[in-house]
Design an enzyme around this catalytic site. Structure first.
Site, PDB file in Angstrom:
ATOM      1  N   HIS A   5     -15.848 -13.781   1.672  1.00  0.00           N
ATOM      2  CA  HIS A   5     -16.144 -12.578   2.442  1.00  0.00           C
ATOM      3  C   HIS A   5     -17.508 -12.021   2.048  1.00  0.00           C
ATOM      4  O   HIS A   5     -17.613 -11.272   1.072  1.00  0.00           O
ATOM      5  CB  HIS A   5     -15.059 -11.538   2.191  1.00  0.00           C
TER       6      HIS A   5
ATOM      7  N   HIS B 257     -17.354 -10.540   8.236  1.00  0.00           N
ATOM      8  CA  HIS B 257     -16.358 -10.079   7.259  1.00  0.00           C
ATOM      9  C   HIS B 257     -15.823 -11.209   6.383  1.00  0.00           C
ATOM     10  O   HIS B 257     -15.895 -11.132   5.154  1.00  0.00           O
ATOM     11  CB  HIS B 257     -15.188  -9.394   7.973  1.00  0.00           C
TER      12      HIS B 257
ATOM     13  N   GLU C 232       7.985   5.336  -2.679  1.00  0.00           N
ATOM     14  CA  GLU C 232       8.365   4.196  -3.513  1.00  0.00           C
ATOM     15  C   GLU C 232       7.218   3.198  -3.685  1.00  0.00           C
ATOM     16  O   GLU C 232       7.014   2.649  -4.765  1.00  0.00           O
ATOM     17  CB  GLU C 232       9.579   3.472  -2.925  1.00  0.00           C
TER      18      GLU C 232
ATOM     19  N   HIS D   3      21.929   2.098   3.247  1.00  0.00           N
ATOM     20  CA  HIS D   3      21.676   2.349   1.831  1.00  0.00           C
ATOM     21  C   HIS D   3      22.347   1.323   0.909  1.00  0.00           C
ATOM     22  O   HIS D   3      22.290   1.468  -0.302  1.00  0.00           O
ATOM     23  CB  HIS D   3      22.161   3.759   1.446  1.00  0.00           C
TER      24      HIS D   3
END
Ligand SMILES: [Ca+2]
Ligand SMILES: [Ca+2]
Lengths: 680, 680
Positions: free
Chosen positions: A30, A263, A418, A481
């Protein structure tokens, strides 16, 4: 008069061309971001406090390349500033076995964290900034500033688009991490083309909303003064992290500058040549570094960095004399050692002790060790009362202005974030000083952090997930859950302990192994519901990852279980015994450590000749390597009272015994080879 | 004069008490948010266009409870407004087998999406808003407004903290989704206590930065007029999504209102009693609904909703006459049917066709079917040129003002936002009209979206992941980009196709099964590198999930492979044949469909008596149920040229042949039972 002159311009051009040469030589990589960000790299690194000859110096400034694909830039900087990267290393960019792989890897000297998966680096950096604040608050004394480093981050549009960076940035603003300085490469290009196709939010305003200082550099391609002024101002922002929005041109100098085509692919040969010429270099020569550039960085970084390191060593030496207790503790942490006999604090249980949820047993363990180990820094993603992760008397890690704690606190309120928690833990661990982060959430939501967990394992950050509510035992909350695939997922990941302890001794074992681990993360899956303390368990045995919990002579079957299904299997063995069927019960709380045991031991647990039935109320998909047959849950769970849900799916002593009977019948008269046997 | 009177107040109290009674009866659940949000629920629902007797009416307004733990509120609303939920159902809240599980589940009448995992619902809603815009742009005609519904969302602090909502909200602002109205329950409380501990960002400013309209309701506990005014204003915001920041008190009315203790546990009995009294109800009676409340909702929602539905049916009937082609297509989509013989467009290959990367073959397939199936709506998380997901002539889904596309476009530029992409696809699918979303990213980064993929599988949204760069075949990008555990993770999830096609016919099979699936999502893992078109493959065979690709009489071994390792196994079989060893080659592109075949078929593929060696350059952990021995990669990969990396890990024809030989030797003289055989 400008503080920058011809040498700086030359250095910047050298960086740019080195990065381009790396990519061209590899014919892979890159070039775009390095060309745009070379001036920022030059300015930022030139004022960083680091000792390239001692990359582990604890008070070095950290540099994180969150847009990790720009790694050619990082290798150029590491080489030029005197880290252990030779020109030959740069020429081996992206080659198998080289020191210069395709993305930055934690193990390499001067590379603070593995990056490439977007959004992780900047979030790691938030962790590093947290660690620095905690270290300073814990050990600094008047006239003894042992810790005051900054963490610098380069990041691009991708990092800002990924949700993890939003989580981390919001938290960083709340925590007032003034030691964090991020340079945003605002080049208006991503792989899909202009950022206008999907990303026209007001980034500056968003970061102000998070409580950050936002600064601007309009011409990041050339304006070294502007970059330097922004960095200087950022360093004065002591209670706000800073985002420097720096406008650059991707592939600056290339014939295709400003286009997404620069890129992720090498520039064409003629483009490279005109680039060299444009920057005043010989158009035919690659990997050229003028001696004065080496000299410049030596004078700017190498020499003062070594001196600063030496001065710090002297200061620390005096500190150890003046503050022997803190000094010894800090020194121990720098050696990466645990206190002698630390593990004597781990609770030990007998079958007479009460049945308790393993999440509760986890809390009791943390209560015992939290104060023994000042390197522990815990937290939860907003489930503290459910995860039971906050120890008695813990102080929250909070900015003092909040009145809610202080920076010496070791309990982090991560919020409902999280993924950021996972990557922040990685950053805290990567910071050094033997930091041992743990973080709580429901096991099912560790999956939200899969990207960060993968990097814990790949980089070898020994972080700990306190993952409670580990099965349909969560009951009424239902299938959204209730984990099914979660443990199989993480067990399939290399280099990670995935614990599912069955009782208190196994919980202690999980923490013992997790905390003593130098380079392997741990997930500890814990029950919501109570489990009995087992006859036959011990820390030592459980630490092996798997062991014979209860045995009989000449067993007809082995019941191989984890967590809540171990006591269930013990009950099933009784049901079988009443029918004259002999069952061995094996607990396998951690595949990883069991696999590390020698073959003789493993075969003593799961020998030839006895059919093995695995019993785990989760997917069976990962059990083939240990069991001939598997009893599990290859569907989603259900909302209802936990005991009813267990019963509904057949997870009762009778249900297990019935499947054991069928397994024995199935293998009757057939060769039974241990599943552990490998042909190669 | 206020538009609200005593009946509204009574209705709100009824909602509050029903929700509390549900939780109390279950002795499990979340009373806090329903008490705070009942007024908003009343006001929002009272003006929604919906027909409770026909929950699938395509032009209904959608309601998404992103804070899914507040489900007791949703069940109360569904009951009161005439959906198929009885008081008895409410009394069975959270009981095994009931119609009222612990979190909203997609299958239930009137529940638009499964929620609970935070941040998913609001992101689903962005998908629904996209679908509505696309449907309107595709089918609406002057005087025939078939589609003009709004999508309403309730969400809490958790949804805003999760990174996925940041990703989705940024995109929603860019896309100018004025049909999306979100009510943020700003109650300043999360499970860890005050939001001050981790979440003091300026949410309104952040949403303004995303390009949203932000409105305020200061007293969400009582101010029905304020809520109604905000909703009315939001509906006028046609080019900006709206966030209504509504301040409420969690557990409003409870003795513990405003405290996090009311979030996730039933109120105490005396608290419930005083609450009933406070709201003018008999303190001893539960599940009370005054008849005038039923009547009110019937008059407000049931009757006008049924009339609106009927009017729409008439309009659509006229539409079909006036625009027979569009009308027939729309009608077909509403029936959930594919066009007859749609699959004849799928490409078929012979071994003479060129070797191509399966990502390229995927592109060729998409090119063939994209225009056949107007329900397809694709995209990529900023990797379009790598995923090859944009078909020839595709128009971008963009706001017309952008000049980059329009709302009839079916290619979404998701930006670098994998998690949001996954949940947006779920929302598009849940919207109806047979929308078939696909989204591209690297296989390794599907893990960032694990939370959304899980909900695709749990809810049965047949979305498609175009997951390219499926192994160490990515080469130089190195271990951060090389999947190891990814397929094992998703194979362990119930109800999901995880394809790894070996050639063009298998790619066509993957798309055929994925597109024909009514309720199972698909991940299609595709190679970056070229693979040959195989002798023996066909769409029909591959669609079974696994099949004998190349056979010999009385094979000594079965080489069981997927993707790039199938052609490798064919080569290995040749190496073995030269040594007189006979190998069957089995391709197993999709575990899920193979498992669905009858036992006779499966055993014909993997019969007793022949050792099976799996060959896949990924973790071996999931192979135990099909293979006796596994050759894989139970470590992280490496950065280097792809062929060199394959060779380094032994993945050559010779390497496979060597392991096959060892496997044969190992099983010589032993009983070899097919791994498919189950004892129960
Ligand atoms: Ca960019
Ligand atoms: Ca809240």
């Amino acid at each position: 008069m400008s503080q920058f002159g011809a040498i700086d311009k030359l250095a910047v051009s050298t960086i740019r061309l080195l990065a381009v040469d790396e990519v061209s030589k590899a014919n892979s990589g890159h070039p775009g971001a390095p060309l745009g960000m070379a001036p920022a790299a030059h300015v930022v690194w030139s004022q960083m406090n680091m000792n390239p000859k001692n990359p582990d110096w604890i008070n070095r400034d950290r540099f994180v390349l969150s847009n990790g694909h720009a790694v050619a830039l990082l290798y150029a900087m590491l080489h030029l500033t005197g880290y252990d990267f030779s020109i030959e290393d740069l020429k081996q960019f992206r080659q198998l076995g080289s020191k210069t792989p395709g993305h930055p890897e934690f193990e390499l000297p001067g590379v603070e964290v593995t990056t490439g998966p977007l959004g992780q680096g900047v979030t790691n950096a938030v962790g590093m900034a947290i660690a620095q604040k905690n270290l300073a608050a814990t050990y600094n004394k008047p006239n003894f500033t042992l810790s005051d480093n900054f963490t610098y981050v380069f990041l691009g549009d991708g990092c800002l688009q990924e949700g993890i960076s939003s989580e981390a940035s919001s938290l960083a603003g709340h925590l007032e991490l003034g030691n964090l300085i991020c340079v945003y490469d605002d080049n208006k290009i991503t792989i899909d083309g202009s950022t206008e196709v999907s990303f026209d939010e007001d980034v500056a305003k968003r970061y102000e909303a998070y409580g950050w200082e936002v600064l601007y550099v309009e011409n990041g391609n050339e304006d070294l003064e502007g970059i330097a002024a922004a960095i200087a101002k950022a360093k004065l922002s002591t209670t706000k992290p800073t985002l420097i929005k720096m406008t650059t041109t991707i592939g600056y100098g290339s014939l295709h500058q400003g286009n997404h085509s620069v890129h992720g692919a090498p520039l064409k040969a003629d483009d490279v040549k005109q680039l060299r010429k444009k920057f005043g270099f010989d158009s035919e020569k690659s990997f050229v570094v003028p001696q004065e550039v080496y000299d410049f960085y030596q004078a700017k970084i190498g020499t003062p960095g070594a001196a600063a390191n030496k001065k710090w060593d002297q200061l620390f030496s005096q500190y150890q004399q003046k503050f022997p207790q803190e000094g010894a503790e800090f020194a121990r942490r720098l050696r990466g050692e645990l206190p002698a006999n630390w593990d004597s604090a781990l609770p030990v249980y007998t079958p007479k002790d009460s049945a308790l949820a393993t999440r509760k047993l986890s809390e009791m363990t943390l209560d015992k060790i939290f104060n023994e180990l000042p390197e522990i820094i815990g937290g939860s993603a907003d489930l503290t009362p459910s995860n039971l992760t906050r120890t008695q008397g813990a102080v929250d890690f909070q900015p003092p202005s909040s009145g809610l704690g202080d920076y010496s606190g070791r309990y982090i309120r991560y919020g409902i974030r999280e993924h950021a928690m996972g990557a922040i833990m990685n950053g805290i661990s990567a910071y050094g000083a033997h930091y041992l982060p743990y973080g709580g959430t429901f096991l099912n939501f560790v999956s939200y952090a899969a990207g960060a967990v993968r990097l814990s394992a790949l980089s070898g950050h020994p972080v700990i997930w306190v993952a409670t509510h580990d099965s349909i035992g969560v009951g009424e909350d239902g299938p959204t859950h209730q984990p099914i695939e979660t443990l199989a997922h993480f067990r399939a990941l290399p280099n990670i302990h995935v614990w599912r302890p069955a009782d208190g001794n196994e919980v202690s074992a999980a923490y013992k192994v997790a905390i003593e681990s130098k380079s392997t993360p741990s997930i500890i899956a814990l029950s919501r519901q109570n489990l009995p303390q087992l006859e036959g368990s011990s820390i030592e045995k459980a630490a092996k990852g798997g062991y014979v919990l209860q045995d009989v002579a000449n067993p007809d079957i082995i019941l191989l279980a984890t967590g809540s299904e171990v006591s269930l299997s013990v009950e099933a063995a009784k049901v079988l015994a009443a029918k004259g069927i002999k069952a061995r019960v094996v607990s396998l709380p951690d595949f990883y450590n069991f696999d590390k045991q020698d073959e003789a031991y493993r075969l003593s647990v799961l020998p030839d000749g006895i059919p093995v039935l695995s019993v785990e109320v989760l997917t069976t998909s990962c059990w083939g390597k240990y069991a001939h047959q598997s009893f599990g849950l290859d569907r989603f769970g259900a909302s209802g009272k936990a005991p009813e849900v267990f019963k509904f799916f057949g997870f009762t002593a009778e249900g297990v015994a019935e499947r054991a009977t069928k397994t024995i019948a199935f293998y009757k008269g057939k060769d039974v080879i241990s599943p552990l046997r490998r042909a190669f």
